[in-house]
Scaffold this motif. Sequence first.
Motif, mmCIF file in Angstrom:
data_model
loop_
_atom_site.group_PDB
_atom_site.id
_atom_site.type_symbol
_atom_site.label_atom_id
_atom_site.label_comp_id
_atom_site.label_asym_id
_atom_site.label_seq_id
_atom_site.Cartn_x
_atom_site.Cartn_y
_atom_site.Cartn_z
ATOM 1 N N GLU A 64 -9.298 3.300 -7.591
ATOM 2 C CA GLU A 64 -9.131 1.862 -7.419
ATOM 3 C C GLU A 64 -8.977 1.125 -8.740
ATOM 4 O OE1 GLU A 64 -8.788 -1.461 -4.840
ATOM 5 O OE2 GLU A 64 -8.840 0.688 -4.427
ATOM 6 N N SER A 251 3.265 -2.643 -5.265
ATOM 7 C CA SER A 251 2.764 -1.292 -5.021
ATOM 8 C C SER A 251 2.690 -0.987 -3.533
ATOM 9 C CB SER A 251 1.361 -1.146 -5.622
ATOM 10 O OG SER A 251 0.750 0.063 -5.209
ATOM 11 N N ARG A 253 0.409 0.555 -2.324
ATOM 12 C CA ARG A 253 -1.006 0.464 -1.956
ATOM 13 C C ARG A 253 -1.374 -0.918 -1.449
ATOM 14 N NH1 ARG A 253 -5.405 2.650 -5.767
ATOM 15 N NH2 ARG A 253 -6.495 2.423 -3.778
ATOM 16 N N GLN A 295 -0.574 0.663 -9.704
ATOM 17 C CA GLN A 295 -1.133 1.683 -8.823
ATOM 18 C C GLN A 295 -0.035 2.339 -7.982
ATOM 19 O OE1 GLN A 295 -4.492 2.615 -8.252
ATOM 20 N NE2 GLN A 295 -5.011 1.477 -10.099
ATOM 21 N N GLY A 296 0.049 3.663 -8.079
ATOM 22 C CA GLY A 296 0.962 4.417 -7.228
ATOM 23 C C GLY A 296 2.421 4.135 -7.522
#
Length: 301
Positions: A64, A251, A253, A295-296
């Motif tokens: 996270e 993202s 996410r 992220q990702g």
Amino acid sequence: MSPNASDAQVLERLSSLRQHQQDGRRSPHKPLLVLLALGRLAATGTSSLPWSEAEEKLADLIEEFGPTSRTGRTQSAAYPFTRLRADGVWTLDRDVPMDNVGPLREGVTGRLEASLETALKDRPEVLDAVARSLVESHFPGTVAPDVLVSVGLDPDLLEGRSIGNRSPEQRRRSGAWPAAVIAAWDRQCAFCGFDGAAGGGVVGIEAAHVRWFKLGGPDDLDNGLALCSLHHKLFDRGMLGLDDDFAVVVSQRFSARTSQGRAVYDLNGQPLRPRPGTPLPAERHVMWHREQVFQGTAIAG
């Protein structure tokens, strides 16, 4: 550590963790483990953390709040769980090889070193100071409260006063930088165009570092964006980023159900349009954010 160690000594010992460095990547793994242990100590009176729990909880925190991992979730958690011993602040109840997941699953438990745990248990204000120092050193102000909540600590402790004095080497922010960035981007969010104002002052528009100031980002115009409070938070949490063409990316996410939340998806592919004369963020800072924060992968264009 002596049972009579000063507050400043306890703070120094837990705030100066050796950080793994590879290709300049940020590595908040050890601080996140210490924060998780502090949260347990505050809630239960012991920092004891079995690997059977850390394997998921620590992996979740790293996923996270850390950069995108080049290894699996479990391996990312095993690194700090075994390596923090070398800093002299963490112990395991049996000797296991560094980074080796298999032996950890045989019932290993970790905890803060005994004298540290005693000092922190007896002096809750020092525990708060250590947690505050760790999150303020490794995360921007938009993210620090989320980290504390995730480890079970009160985000209001960020309002407390620090123990000891500022290090002479610690950089001070430029007081003029935020206003200069906001003015350079026409007092509106560089992502969505929000330009709320109350009288003569902006409301909800903030100066955001592309490369975090806490991790070497300069107070330069080419390291800044004016962003609304929401998009500043999403940018620092890695839900929003920039591609090679300086267009916004979202993202995979990130998720939302309501029309208001799903409006974030509409930012994907939107190019930055700075005021004439305002520099776009420097490529090196955009690359840092992409590798260290985003992220990702991005949603499809």
